[in-house]
Motif scaffolding. Sequence first.
Motif, PDB file in Angstrom:
ATOM      1  N   LEU A  26       0.816  -1.126  -0.097  1.00 13.81           N
ATOM      2  CA  LEU A  26       0.160   0.031  -0.012  1.00 13.81           C
ATOM      3  C   LEU A  26       0.926   1.276  -0.120  1.00 13.81           C
ATOM      4  CD1 LEU A  26      -2.790   1.391   0.124  1.00 13.81           C
ATOM      5  CD2 LEU A  26      -2.794   0.949   2.854  1.00 13.81           C
ATOM      6  N   ALA A  27       1.978   1.262   0.827  1.00 12.58           N
ATOM      7  CA  ALA A  27       2.792   2.404   0.686  1.00 12.58           C
ATOM      8  C   ALA A  27       3.624   2.751  -0.576  1.00 12.58           C
ATOM      9  CB  ALA A  27       4.100   2.004   1.716  1.00 12.58           C
ATOM     10  N   GLY A  28       3.762   1.679  -1.388  1.00 13.19           N
ATOM     11  CA  GLY A  28       4.345   1.912  -2.724  1.00 13.19           C
ATOM     12  C   GLY A  28       3.194   2.499  -3.522  1.00 13.19           C
ATOM     13  N   ALA A  29       2.130   1.909  -3.736  1.00 18.37           N
ATOM     14  CA  ALA A  29       1.094   2.337  -4.453  1.00 18.37           C
ATOM     15  C   ALA A  29       0.496   3.557  -4.283  1.00 18.37           C
ATOM     16  CB  ALA A  29      -0.335   1.295  -4.481  1.00 18.37           C
ATOM     17  N   SER A  30       0.398   4.128  -2.980  1.00 16.55           N
ATOM     18  CA  SER A  30      -0.150   5.425  -2.594  1.00 16.55           C
ATOM     19  C   SER A  30       0.780   6.388  -3.046  1.00 16.55           C
ATOM     20  CB  SER A  30      -0.766   5.396  -1.069  1.00 16.55           C
ATOM     21  OG  SER A  30       0.244   4.898  -0.369  1.00 16.55           O
ATOM     22  N   TRP A  31       2.401   5.944  -2.715  1.00 14.26           N
ATOM     23  CA  TRP A  31       3.250   6.765  -2.865  1.00 14.26           C
ATOM     24  C   TRP A  31       3.384   7.183  -4.562  1.00 14.26           C
ATOM     25  CZ3 TRP A  31       4.861  10.339  -0.045  1.00 14.26           C
ATOM     26  CH2 TRP A  31       5.961  10.998  -0.245  1.00 14.26           C
ATOM     27  N   GLY A  32       3.209   6.249  -5.243  1.00 15.40           N
ATOM     28  CA  GLY A  32       3.239   6.417  -6.619  1.00 15.40           C
ATOM     29  C   GLY A  32       2.118   7.382  -7.184  1.00 15.40           C
ATOM     30  N   LEU A  33       0.858   7.317  -6.633  1.00 24.10           N
ATOM     31  CA  LEU A  33      -0.258   8.136  -6.702  1.00 24.10           C
ATOM     32  C   LEU A  33      -0.030   9.596  -6.346  1.00 24.10           C
ATOM     33  CD1 LEU A  33      -3.304   8.653  -7.674  1.00 24.10           C
ATOM     34  CD2 LEU A  33      -4.257   7.889  -5.327  1.00 24.10           C
ATOM     35  N   ASP A  34       0.661   9.486  -5.247  1.00 21.86           N
ATOM     36  CA  ASP A  34       1.035  10.966  -4.509  1.00 21.86           C
ATOM     37  C   ASP A  34       1.862  11.770  -5.381  1.00 21.86           C
ATOM     38  OD1 ASP A  34       3.120  12.338  -2.765  1.00 21.86           O
ATOM     39  OD2 ASP A  34       1.379  12.335  -1.201  1.00 21.86           O
ATOM     40  N   ALA A  35       2.933  10.859  -5.963  1.00 19.30           N
ATOM     41  CA  ALA A  35       3.808  11.484  -6.985  1.00 19.30           C
ATOM     42  C   ALA A  35       3.309  12.206  -8.127  1.00 19.30           C
ATOM     43  CB  ALA A  35       5.129  10.453  -7.188  1.00 19.30           C
ATOM     44  N   ASN A 270       8.208  -1.375  10.503  1.00 17.30           N
ATOM     45  CA  ASN A 270       8.163  -2.106  11.813  1.00 17.30           C
ATOM     46  C   ASN A 270       7.899  -3.610  11.827  1.00 17.30           C
ATOM     47  OD1 ASN A 270       6.083  -2.058  14.746  1.00 17.30           O
ATOM     48  ND2 ASN A 270       8.133  -2.183  15.040  1.00 17.30           N
ATOM     49  N   MET A 271       6.831  -3.970  10.875  1.00 18.00           N
ATOM     50  CA  MET A 271       6.293  -5.312  10.881  1.00 18.00           C
ATOM     51  C   MET A 271       7.120  -6.304  10.027  1.00 18.00           C
ATOM     52  SD  MET A 271       2.227  -4.067  10.761  1.00 18.00           S
ATOM     53  CE  MET A 271       1.224  -5.507  11.004  1.00 18.00           C
ATOM     54  N   THR A 272       7.762  -5.819   9.009  1.00 19.62           N
ATOM     55  CA  THR A 272       8.561  -6.614   8.212  1.00 19.62           C
ATOM     56  C   THR A 272      10.153  -6.286   8.026  1.00 19.62           C
ATOM     57  OG1 THR A 272       8.408  -5.535   6.246  1.00 19.62           O
ATOM     58  CG2 THR A 272       6.626  -6.880   6.625  1.00 19.62           C
ATOM     59  N   GLY A 273      10.506  -5.097   8.630  1.00 25.44           N
ATOM     60  CA  GLY A 273      11.837  -4.684   8.576  1.00 25.44           C
ATOM     61  C   GLY A 273      12.134  -3.859   7.350  1.00 25.44           C
ATOM     62  N   VAL A 274      13.367  -3.147   7.698  1.00 26.66           N
ATOM     63  CA  VAL A 274      13.762  -2.252   6.698  1.00 26.66           C
ATOM     64  C   VAL A 274      13.911  -2.539   5.187  1.00 26.66           C
ATOM     65  CG1 VAL A 274      15.552  -0.469   6.121  1.00 26.66           C
ATOM     66  CG2 VAL A 274      14.989  -0.930   8.559  1.00 26.66           C
ATOM     67  N   ALA A 275      14.503  -3.692   5.059  1.00 23.22           N
ATOM     68  CA  ALA A 275      14.850  -4.512   3.768  1.00 23.22           C
ATOM     69  C   ALA A 275      13.720  -4.625   2.863  1.00 23.22           C
ATOM     70  CB  ALA A 275      15.757  -5.495   3.820  1.00 23.22           C
ATOM     71  N   ARG A 276      12.623  -5.292   3.394  1.00 26.98           N
ATOM     72  CA  ARG A 276      11.523  -5.689   2.724  1.00 26.98           C
ATOM     73  C   ARG A 276      10.571  -4.484   2.580  1.00 26.98           C
ATOM     74  NH1 ARG A 276      12.663  -9.951   5.754  1.00 26.98           N
ATOM     75  NH2 ARG A 276      12.646 -11.944   4.659  1.00 26.98           N
ATOM     76  N   ALA A 277      10.355  -3.712   3.626  1.00 21.75           N
ATOM     77  CA  ALA A 277       9.600  -2.341   3.377  1.00 21.75           C
ATOM     78  C   ALA A 277      10.234  -1.457   2.342  1.00 21.75           C
ATOM     79  CB  ALA A 277       9.382  -1.923   4.782  1.00 21.75           C
ATOM     80  N   MET A 278      11.234  -1.257   2.338  1.00 18.24           N
ATOM     81  CA  MET A 278      12.025  -0.420   1.301  1.00 18.24           C
ATOM     82  C   MET A 278      12.061  -1.080  -0.003  1.00 18.24           C
ATOM     83  SD  MET A 278      15.416   1.314   2.708  1.00 18.24           S
ATOM     84  CE  MET A 278      15.167   2.924   4.087  1.00 18.24           C
ATOM     85  N   GLY A 279      11.913  -2.592  -0.245  1.00 16.48           N
ATOM     86  CA  GLY A 279      11.886  -3.287  -1.382  1.00 16.48           C
ATOM     87  C   GLY A 279      10.728  -3.061  -1.959  1.00 16.48           C
ATOM     88  N   LEU A 280       9.493  -2.898  -1.118  1.00 23.42           N
ATOM     89  CA  LEU A 280       8.150  -2.893  -1.534  1.00 23.42           C
ATOM     90  C   LEU A 280       8.043  -1.349  -1.920  1.00 23.42           C
ATOM     91  CD1 LEU A 280       6.381  -5.348   1.236  1.00 23.42           C
ATOM     92  CD2 LEU A 280       6.805  -5.840  -1.336  1.00 23.42           C
ATOM     93  N   ASN A 281       8.165  -0.457  -0.877  1.00 20.78           N
ATOM     94  CA  ASN A 281       8.052   1.005  -1.119  1.00 20.78           C
ATOM     95  C   ASN A 281       8.654   1.419  -2.546  1.00 20.78           C
ATOM     96  OD1 ASN A 281       6.827   3.252  -0.196  1.00 20.78           O
ATOM     97  ND2 ASN A 281       9.016   4.080   0.050  1.00 20.78           N
ATOM     98  N   VAL A 282       9.855   0.689  -2.991  1.00 17.87           N
ATOM     99  CA  VAL A 282      10.316   1.445  -4.289  1.00 17.87           C
ATOM    100  C   VAL A 282       9.227   1.000  -5.552  1.00 17.87           C
ATOM    101  CG1 VAL A 282      11.810  -0.584  -4.969  1.00 17.87           C
ATOM    102  CG2 VAL A 282      12.547   1.647  -5.314  1.00 17.87           C
ATOM    103  N   THR A 283       8.457   0.209  -5.047  1.00 14.97           N
ATOM    104  CA  THR A 283       7.487  -0.200  -6.182  1.00 14.97           C
ATOM    105  C   THR A 283       6.643   1.025  -6.644  1.00 14.97           C
ATOM    106  OG1 THR A 283       5.829  -0.891  -4.717  1.00 14.97           O
ATOM    107  CG2 THR A 283       7.220  -2.757  -5.710  1.00 14.97           C
ATOM    108  N   TYR A 284       6.924   2.433  -5.956  1.00 11.80           N
ATOM    109  CA  TYR A 284       6.100   3.340  -6.310  1.00 11.80           C
ATOM    110  C   TYR A 284       6.286   3.735  -7.672  1.00 11.80           C
ATOM    111  CZ  TYR A 284      10.088   6.460  -5.903  1.00 11.80           C
ATOM    112  OH  TYR A 284      11.461   7.132  -6.385  1.00 11.80           O
ATOM    113  N   ALA A 285       7.355   3.508  -8.256  1.00 16.37           N
ATOM    114  CA  ALA A 285       7.973   3.796  -9.708  1.00 16.37           C
ATOM    115  C   ALA A 285       6.960   3.199 -10.618  1.00 16.37           C
ATOM    116  CB  ALA A 285       9.448   3.342 -10.017  1.00 16.37           C
ATOM    117  N   LEU A 286       6.556   1.768 -10.361  1.00 18.95           N
ATOM    118  CA  LEU A 286       5.664   1.111 -10.958  1.00 18.95           C
ATOM    119  C   LEU A 286       4.003   1.583 -11.075  1.00 18.95           C
ATOM    120  CD1 LEU A 286       4.505  -1.333 -12.609  1.00 18.95           C
ATOM    121  CD2 LEU A 286       4.298  -2.559 -10.406  1.00 18.95           C
ATOM    122  N   TRP A 287       3.894   1.977  -9.906  1.00 18.85           N
ATOM    123  CA  TRP A 287       2.382   2.574  -9.476  1.00 18.85           C
ATOM    124  C   TRP A 287       2.424   3.985 -10.191  1.00 18.85           C
ATOM    125  CZ3 TRP A 287      -1.241  -0.776  -8.415  1.00 18.85           C
ATOM    126  CH2 TRP A 287      -0.853  -1.826  -7.700  1.00 18.85           C
TER     127      TRP A 287
END
Lengths: 331, 90
Positions: A26-35, A270-287
């Motif tokens: 959700l972080a990645g998708a909403s950041w893509g929309l935000d951008a 907080n729930m999955t760790g920095v590495a995974r959360a950042m890996g998922l967040n960077v999908t904002y480019a796709l969104w």
Amino acid sequence: MEVNTQTIIQNREISFAKKGIGWGLLAGASWGLDAVLMGMALALAPFTNTLSLFAAPLVASCLHDGFSGTWLFIKNVISGKWREYARTLKTRPGKLILVAAIMGGPIGMSNSMLAIHFAGAAYAVAITAAYPAIGAILGAIFLKEKIGLRVWCGILLAILGSFVVAYVPPSGESHPHFYLGIGLAVIATIGWALEGVISTYGMDLVDSDIAIGIRELTSFSVSFCAILPFVGAVAYQILFASFSTSVAWYIAAIGLIGGISQLSWYRAMNMTGVARAMGLNVTYALWAVLFGWLLSDLQITSTLIIGAMLICLGTILTIGNPKQLVTIRSK
Amino acid sequence: MSKLPIKFRVLQLINQKKGITNEEILEILKFEYPRDRVVNYKDIEYYLISLKSVGLIDSISVTLRDHSKLVESYKISDYGMNRMKYINNN
């Protein structure tokens, strides 16, 4: 422990890890929309002011963080957590969140804008897209996060994909301060990665919803009081002029999406760790490509499709098996 | 003395009493933070799972009451003990 009880506990913890992955997506998708929406807002007056090339994005970013912080505070009032702001700020982990906010907001964002100005978007984007890899390395070293080979491959593929999607060919124009720009891009990348690691360390104890609330308000305050003065009076002219048009209220609405995105990102870290959360967040480019195609005149090219496929593959590898996320760190 | 943030207090309670259960923690917090709506079963469970997933606390035992309600007892880990410096110094 009975088998039945063990199963219930295991299911509860796997459900927690799955929710963390959901927040990351959700972080990645909403950041893509935000951008995409911020890009549209920046095309409106008074942000089209040509007196300063980087005043408009810095002012827009400052306003965006201010509105996001306000929305998050309202959310925390509704959920009954608002007293936690003052309690948290008195603690050392709370102060670490302030440091993380400065790393990611003013240092990360401002240097990224300046890097684009001094070195061009092609090189600045290529360097800053690597922030999840730096975050993952720092997370493995300082937080002892367990990151397997598959997750590393996923993060690197997502970074490569976001680079392909966001890449702008060098324009050929000369950049007399090119190496300064490269240096600032490196500082922005390290700033974003450090924000993730420091805030995650703080969120071991600090409620993630309060952490992101503090982060956004700190980022706004530091930008308003310490970054905009460097740009000059034009920055404040643009900022106050925006309130005499509807654009400030557009950014207030976009700030709500940004707030949801940041809240999701902090919960995911907080729930999955920095590495995974950042890996998922960077999908904002796709969104951003998808929302750009839906909401603006963005044309889908073969490069965008290749980048999107790389991000999707990287995301699948990053998510992996939620059963392995029950304990994020090595003991 | 000013109150600790609730999640900090959860870890402090587990450090103060090895084997404390989720139900005991919730009762103590309801008494100490009577005006905080976040002190409810769901949110405190969320804090406990979060503390456990990052390795600050460990589960000692779990029992199932009335076929549905989990009663879990906790102890602080070595890593959690290390982080207590941030709580005790406040």
